[in-house]
Scaffold this active site. Structure first.
Site, short mmCIF file in Angstrom:
data_model
loop_
_atom_site.label_atom_id
_atom_site.label_comp_id
_atom_site.label_asym_id
_atom_site.label_seq_id
_atom_site.Cartn_x
_atom_site.Cartn_y
_atom_site.Cartn_z
N GLU A 10 2.78 40.84 -7.67
CA GLU A 10 1.30 40.21 -8.15
C GLU A 10 0.74 42.48 -8.52
OE1 GLU A 10 -0.91 37.19 -6.60
OE2 GLU A 10 -2.28 38.76 -5.79
N ARG A 17 0.42 -1.48 -0.06
CA ARG A 17 -0.09 0.18 -0.26
C ARG A 17 1.22 1.12 -0.07
NH1 ARG A 17 -3.04 2.10 -2.49
NH2 ARG A 17 -3.78 0.18 -2.21
N ASP A 42 -2.67 38.46 -11.76
CA ASP A 42 -3.66 37.34 -11.27
C ASP A 42 -5.14 37.54 -12.08
OD1 ASP A 42 -4.18 36.20 -9.03
OD2 ASP A 42 -4.98 38.15 -8.38
N LYS A 80 0.44 24.56 -3.27
CA LYS A 80 -0.57 24.27 -3.38
C LYS A 80 -0.49 23.03 -3.37
CE LYS A 80 -3.41 28.09 -4.68
NZ LYS A 80 -4.49 28.31 -5.42
N LYS A 97 2.74 39.80 -2.90
CA LYS A 97 1.18 39.95 -3.67
C LYS A 97 0.93 41.58 -2.68
CE LYS A 97 0.12 35.84 -4.06
NZ LYS A 97 -0.48 34.26 -4.27
#
Length: 300
Positions: free
Chosen positions: A203, A106, A224, A141, A173
């Site tokens: 950004e 597994r 963005d 992510k 950002k």
């Protein structure tokens, strides 16, 4: 700047061993009660099959898992890392100690199905933009604790890696801009850490912000959540401003809401990079299975 992780073969093998050690400790704990029912001197042969088309990725993790429990096991790969395979194809034959193969099954499949899924999805996006000049890029992510493994899978599928983490590059950002008091001030501050960063990127959400960033000397800009028409205008603006200043144009990257169905139209605008969180965030495991030879175990 020298990359903090070079993805060399030796580094990947070391990474795989570390990931596998954690996974086996989680799964086996104090011992596999079911595999313990099998005599220790029994050997087994097993085949790993893929049940759907895929780009195979994760061989170093499978090998690390098997050899952690049976260093003498024999693994024969019929599909190599990064190669495409078809439904119901045998990708690997294994022969080794029966208890070990049953215990590791597994864990080995978990790595193989997840990393092959990332590589396969990346390959789909890469194929969609082929010939445009745009490159597919990953994001942060990722699954906690498995970021480097997933970024390796993106590379295996033909994509590029963005920053590894918060420590190796600067991505300014919206909230950073607000906290610093604007685009020009935050870019000026970013120059103080340039020697430590692989790149500095900012950004923007509007064309006016893009102009401000370019005027402030931005060399890399993240567009963005812009649609294709707006991106096209951003590319034109970037070319015009760089020509007027007599400097090289900034690298333009798209981010936000990129889908497989729309990625080619975005790539055709002339952008350099398209970052896609779905490569590592929204993956559906590739279906692999293990089939032991009958009779299950063979005497040595």
């Amino acid at each position: 700047m020298t990359p903090l992780f070079d993805f060399s073969a030796d580094a990947i093998r070391a990474l795989a061993r570390d990931d596998v050690a954690r996974a086996l400790a989680e799964d086996i704990g104090s011992g596999d009660l079911t595999a313990g029912l099998i005599q220790t001197d029994r050997r087994a042969r097993a085949r790993v099959l893929v049940r759907e088309p895929a780009v195979l990725c994760g061989a170093p993790w499978v090998e690390a898992a098997v050899r952690a429990l049976d260093p003498q096991a024999r693994l024969t790969w019929h599909v190599q890392e990064g190669e495409s395979c078809v439904a119901n194809q045998v990708v690997l034959d294994i022969e080794g100690q029966a208890q070990a193969l049953l215990s590791v099954e597994r864990t080995a499949l978990n790595f193989l199905q997840m990393l092959s899924a990332v590589a396969s999805k990346t390959a789909l996006y890469v194929a969609m933009v082929r010939g445009t000049g745009a490159r597919i890029v990953d994001t942060r992510k990722t699954l906690p604790g498995l970021r480097l493994a997933q970024k390796y899978a993106v590379r295996t599928g033909g994509g590029l890696n963005h920053r590894i983490g918060l420590f190796d590059a600067v991505l300014i950002k919206e909230n950073h801009i607000a906290a610093a008091g604007g685009i020009a001030p935050v870019l000026a501050r970013a120059a103080t850490v340039a020697a430590q960063a692989s790149f500095i990127e900012i950004e923007v959400e509007t064309l006016e912000q893009l102009k401000e960033a370019l005027n402030a000397g931005a060399a890399m800009v993240l567009l963005d959540n812009m649609d294709a028409l707006m991106v096209q205008e951003a590319v034109r603006l970037n070319e015009a401003m760089s020509a007027a200043k007599g400097v090289g144009r900034a690298v333009l990257e798209i981010s936000g809401g990129v889908m497989l169905e729309s990625v080619r139209a975005l790539a055709q605008t002339g952008v350099d990079r398209i970052s896609v969180g779905a490569l590592t965030k929204d993956v559906k495991a590739i279906d692999f299975s293990v089939r032991f030879e009958s009779p299950l175990c063979l005497k040595p």
